[in-house]
Design an enzyme around this catalytic site. Structure first.
Site, PDB file in Angstrom:
ATOM      1  N   HIS A  50     -18.872 -37.870  -0.422  1.00 27.32           N
ATOM      2  CA  HIS A  50     -18.931 -38.077   1.020  1.00 27.32           C
ATOM      3  C   HIS A  50     -17.589 -38.660   1.462  1.00 27.32           C
ATOM      4  O   HIS A  50     -17.320 -39.836   1.237  1.00 27.32           O
ATOM      5  CB  HIS A  50     -20.077 -39.035   1.360  1.00 27.32           C
ATOM      6  CG  HIS A  50     -20.173 -39.308   2.831  1.00 27.32           C
ATOM      7  ND1 HIS A  50     -20.695 -38.397   3.710  1.00 27.32           N
ATOM      8  CD2 HIS A  50     -19.774 -40.361   3.580  1.00 27.32           C
ATOM      9  CE1 HIS A  50     -20.638 -38.892   4.933  1.00 27.32           C
ATOM     10  NE2 HIS A  50     -20.076 -40.072   4.879  1.00 27.32           N
TER      11      HIS A  50
ATOM     12  N   ASP B  50     -24.838 -38.987   6.588  1.00 28.03           N
ATOM     13  CA  ASP B  50     -24.447 -40.344   6.989  1.00 28.03           C
ATOM     14  C   ASP B  50     -24.454 -40.573   8.497  1.00 28.03           C
ATOM     15  O   ASP B  50     -23.968 -41.597   8.959  1.00 28.03           O
ATOM     16  CB  ASP B  50     -23.043 -40.628   6.415  1.00 28.03           C
ATOM     17  CG  ASP B  50     -22.672 -42.098   6.497  1.00 28.03           C
ATOM     18  OD1 ASP B  50     -23.587 -42.940   6.469  1.00 28.03           O
ATOM     19  OD2 ASP B  50     -21.477 -42.408   6.604  1.00 28.03           O
TER      20      ASP B  50
HETATM   21 ZN    ZN Z   1     -19.800 -41.471   6.423  1.00 31.73          ZN
END
Ligand code: ZN
Length: 1016
Positions: free
Chosen positions: A262, A374
């Protein structure tokens, strides 16, 4: 039998730490190292390779904040190592406890070919296997000394977040630069022992399996000669083979692991560093794919691929090859993993258009999942957008971060405001940085809420944000967890393989209706106001630019600026990344964003000006045209057209007895008191008072705001316990008074700040406009503008993409109480049957709505407060300092349709252009108020077709005709990528010079319209 379990477990830990792990590299010799530090920003690779080096030794300090150093390591493989596996070990001074978020390196061969990244948990470079004795070793490392911003004591204000304030103190010390023999058998033993030790810790103490593993581990430890680990590792592994071969239970949870990193497109580092972060991690991952035949890696964010393509073409060539082999998976199909709360309707759609198109054009790949692990909450408008982009699945992990309420499902159907349902999965591993630890695997299996009806979950596996992605250790562990008694099973799989299996085993999952609200990070709707306004302004200007450029193209044959618009859209989409638009990045990122938005505005204004000039004709023509880019008529100007407008009148202002002023325009009567606060707004049509008795509206309120964590992200509920009403005025005067408009000017000062407000009533407008300019110099405060309204309601509407959603005004349950700060686009609306009020905004996203019952008359006061400014000190110690301008309006007597219209009108002000033309006819007109045009543009394929996007905006059914002012050869419904699509469920029928539309509540339709001849 005596219970010696803890004794064996302690023995395992010590022997692993102190004897077996060190024996992986039992033999090593130092390499020679030279360094050159680039004077400023990163330099091209050739320049870094060629620059002269000076010697540097292990232990020496290097690396000013944000600097780039080029290291050269050189040496010779000892003759005695012939035939062995030799690796270079380069520790730039990493803190292995933080997998990313610090210095990093990218290793190059002398010819400039990138090899792999160097990261805290990934410090090796394979030299040769088997090595030839006497072989020369020469490698270069481009090392980035990115400072640690989020340190062990988190959220402390720091000046390190901008090159301009970070200073030049070296951040790191070179820790190791060796050539070493890699003993693969010992390394495999470490993997065996780690997997079994971690599994053991998760098994019930009463289970026989735990004791089987314990005894096997003990036998292995007995077998290892601590003075000759390398020589005895194979025998020790034999002791473990039996427990490792024992298969998983048939009912075991099944984890689809997918390699992942990520990488935030900007956050605690600037955009330019992400370009390099992505290159390092991707170089690691293409190398790992070559070494590990079962491994699969997924990377989202088309922008990151575009960066590699432009800046590291050698790495990109490897990516293309691995994508073609189906093992490097472009995931998600968005330009970036954006915020989804704040992007407007069109921008949210274009995230998918540009992301998917990039994957299609570069790789011929179209995937069906939206990948947003996220992002800080998901709007009710998103399911329809995902579906209209041709996708059907969503993955996110973030809702597991909610502070109060635990979400009831991991796999479910998520239903949006229009009824679109998307098959959605929350990985129960509760992280997007899974490291294949036994604790994570066991947590995923235990945590999974859909046990009994479903068995599959996904685990995004690898270190993000400069951690280098998946490691070979994670792959080794996954292979042991493939079919292991006592554990969930693990397979490397593409996201699509997971979703297909998950959907097949769970055809009727539970349904969650409405937004996926994240009970955390609520202040991201307000922090870094200039970044947010830059986004709003850019979205509005893009709408105008597309509309007027398309109109000029069809009417006047003007060239349509395809390339410019494509580039500008991608810039705006990039800045909607989930740490830029939310305001949670370092000062550097937001300083650059403000400048970028300035350049975007300038360029779009130029495009708009050129198109309007072409449409209006000679500026000396003596006429003045009013251009209206809003989707509703404004005065006499049709939506999407231009016309001359006669001045309207009827405004008045008089002194109010007791102080202040009375304003009127025939539609509203407004009373402003001596403090400059709005004490009364009467809607003449109904005779109804808007402001709750005993209250004053447009009241600025100041709260202390120091959350427990995540300063720029969070506002904690206790902020409301303390409030200061800013009632004292320095000045309340009439600033302007004409038949056309009357304005009262109010000036206040508080703390170190000042605020200037203009309250304006315009002729013919049923709203009170409020322009606010704040020169903000507070610290850790929250500024709100409050409107206590005399409305009794249990719910209110807030605009989101392509519609609105309802939230309660009460806090009956913990779910409702947790939504104490929420997002709006252009309006918030609340009503009683037959009469309502809208608050519209061109500037802000955060708001709260509360209710109170009055002692006197027993009526209900519903208070809407727009969130204007905060002043957190982490990660930008000077967040939001300086001058800000906001535009809001109060619209009494507003229906939902009025709220929609006034929201657009305030966001898209009229433009007056001198010329010869009498009017500009709109390209398209829609014969129903609820059918709102969200975009008019030329098709991206440059065919000359017109693309018009329409949605039902009121939440009801609407039947209407979309007519064109040019001959029509045909019109077809399309998906967001402008491909013919039969997924539109509403009725769309071409008839004559128009299209008959019949849309469901909030339904979205994209039409591709082919002009049939000369536009008239
Ligand atoms: Zn993030």
């Amino acid at each position: 039998m005596h219970d010696d379990r803890t004794l064996v477990e302690s023995r395992l830990k010590r022997v692993l730490d102190e004897r077996i792990r060190p024996a992986v590299y039992a033999e090593s010799v130092p390499l020679e190292v030279g360094i050159w530090t680039a004077p400023g920003e990163p330099v091209p690779v050739a320049e870094g390779l060629a620059a002269p080096r000076t010697p540097i030794a292990v232990g020496d300090a290097w690396g000013a904040p944000w600097g780039t150093s080029w290291l050269t390591v050189s040496g010779t493989v000892p003759e005695a190592w012939a035939g062995r596996t030799v690796e270079a070990l380069i520790d730039l001074g990493f803190d292995a406890n933080m997998p990313g978020f610090q210095c990093e390196g990218l290793v190059y061969r002398p010819d400039g070919t990138p090899v792999k990244g160097l990261n805290p948990q990934n410090q090796w470079v394979r030299i040769a296997a088997p090595a030839a004795g006497g072989e020369r070793v020469l490698l270069h490392v481009e090392a980035a000394s990115n400072p640690v911003i989020l340190d062990y004591h988190p959220f402390l204000p720091t000046e390190l977040g901008d090159r301009e304030t970070a200073g030049d103190e070296p951040q790191y010390r070179l820790a190791r630069t060796d050539l070493a023999v890699f003993d693969e058998t010992v390394w495999q033993l470490v993997m065996d022992l780690e997997v079994l030790g971690e599994l053991m810790a998760e098994l019930p103490v009463e289970s026989a399996r735990r004791w089987d593993v314990l005894r096997a581990v003990e036998r292995a430890l007995d077998t290892v000669d601590l003075q000759d680990v390398g020589g005895t590792a194979a025998a020790a592994r034999e002791q473990l083979a039996g427990v490792l071969a024992s298969p998983a239970a048939p009912s075991a949870h099944r984890i689809s692991a997918v390699g992942h990193a990520h990488i935030d497109s900007a956050w605690l580092w600037p955009l330019r560093e992400t370009v390099r972060k992505v290159a390092r991690t991707t170089a690691n991952m293409t190398a790992l794919l070559e070494d590990e035949p079962d491994f699969v890696y997924a990377m989202s964010q088309a922008q990151q691929y575009a960066w590699i393509k432009e800046h590291r073409p050698e790495v990109y060539a490897r990516v293309k090859k691995a994508v073609a082999e189906g093992r490097f998976v472009p995931a998600g199909g968005m330009w970036v993993e954006s915020d989804t709360n704040m992007p407007g309707s069109e921008a949210m759609a274009r995230q998918f258009v540009h992301g998917k198109r990039f994957f299609l054009e570069e790789f011929g790949v179209e995937n069906r999942e939206a990948w947003l692990p996220d992002t800080f909450g998901f709007t009710g408008g998103l399911p329809q957008i995902i579906r209209n982009a041709g996708s059907t699945w969503l993955l996110t992990q973030k809702i597991s971060w909610s502070q109060v309420n635990k979400f009831p499902h991991h796999t479910f159907l998520w239903e949006g405001i229009d009824g679109t349902r998307i098959f959605t999965h929350f990985p129960p591993v509760d992280t997007y940085n899974c490291a294949m630890k036994g604790s994570e695997i066991a947590h995923a299996a235990r945590n999974f809420k859909d046990k009994g009806v479903a068995r599959h979950s996904i685990a995004p596996t690898g270190w993000g944000d400069g951690g280098g992605g998946t490691t070979r250790e994670m792959v080794a562990k996954a292979s042991r967890l493939r079919d292991l008694e006592g554990s969930a099973t693990v397979r490397w799989e593409r996201p699509a393989e997971f979703f297909e299996k998950a959907q097949a085993e769970y055809p009727n999952p539970p349904v969650w209706v409405g937004e996926l609200y994240l009970e955390l990070h609520r202040a991201t709707l307000t922090s870094q106001a200039r970044t947010k306004q830059g986004n709003r302004r850019s979205e509005n200007l893009l709408r105008e630019a597309e509309l007027w450029c398309a109109t000029a193209a069809l009417r006047c044959g003007a060239a349509y600026p395809y390339e410019e618009l494509d580039r500008i859209w991608k810039t705006v989409l990039l800045h909607q990344f989930h740490d830029i638009l939310p305001g949670s990045s370092i000062a550097w990122v937001h300083r650059e964003a403000e400048r970028t938005y300035g350049a975007v505005a300038e360029e779009l204004e130029r495009l708009i000006g050129r198109a309007q000039r072409a449409l209006a004709g000679d500026p000396a023509g003596g006429r003045e045209l009013v251009f209206n880019a809003a989707p509703h008529a404004r005065s006499a100007v049709p939506a999407g057209g231009a016309a001359a407008v006669a001045a309207a009148g009827g405004c008045s202002v008089t002194e109010r007895p007791g102080g202040g002023f009375l304003l009127g325009n025939g539609l509203l009567d407004v009373a402003v008191d001596g403090d400059g606060l709005v004490v009364s707004v009467v809607d003449r049509a109904s005779g109804r008072e808007t402001v709750a008795p005993g209250t004053r509206a447009n009241l600025l309120q100041l709260h202390p705001d120091f959350p427990n964590m995540w300063d720029a992200w969070d506002v904690d509920r206790f902020y409301r316990n303390t409030v200061t009403d800013l009632t004292a005025a320095d000045e309340v005067t009439v600033a302007a008074a004409s038949e056309e408009a009357v304005t009262v000017r109010v000036a206040r000062s508080f703390g170190s700040s000042t605020v200037l407000q203009l309250l304006t009533l315009r002729a013919g407008a049923g709203r009170l406009d409020i322009d606010t300019e704040v020169d903000w110099h507070e610290t850790e405060k929250f500024l709100k503008a409050a409107f206590p309204l005399d409305v009794h309601t249990e719910r209110y509407a807030a605009e989101t993409q392509f519609g609105h959603l309802y939230r309660p005004t009460h806090t009956n349950t913990s779910w409702e109480a947790a939504k104490f700060e929420a997002c709006n686009h252009r309006f918030v609306h609340l009503d009683e049957p037959g009469w309502g009020v809208a608050l519209v905004t061109a500037s802000t996203y955060g708001h709260d709505v509360t209710r109170a019952v009055r002692d006197g008359d027993g009526g209900t006061t519903t208070t809407v407060r727009f969130s204007l400014l905060r002043a957190p000190r982490f990660p930008d110690p000077r967040t939001d300092q300086g001058v800000h301008r906001f535009r809001h309006a109060l619209v009494p007597g507003a229906s939902i349709a009025d709220a929609v219209r006034e929201g657009y009108l305030i966001s898209l002000p009229e433009r007056r252009v001198a010329g010869t033309a009498e009017a500009v006819r709109p390209l398209v007109a829609v014969g129903h108020d609820a059918l709102v045009v969200s975009a008019v543009k030329l098709a991206d394929d440059r065919s000359g077709d017109l693309v018009v996007r329409v949605y039902e905006a009121n939440g009801g059914r609407a039947r209407g005709r979309l007519s064109t002012s040019f001959p029509l050869a045909g019109a077809v419904p399309c998906d967001l990528l402008e491909r013919p699509w039969d997924g539109t469920r509403g009725e769309v029928a071409v008839a004559g010079d128009g299209v008959e539309l019949s849309l469901r509540p909030f339904e979205l339709v994209t039409l591709r319209i082919t002009p049939g001849g000369e536009a008239g």
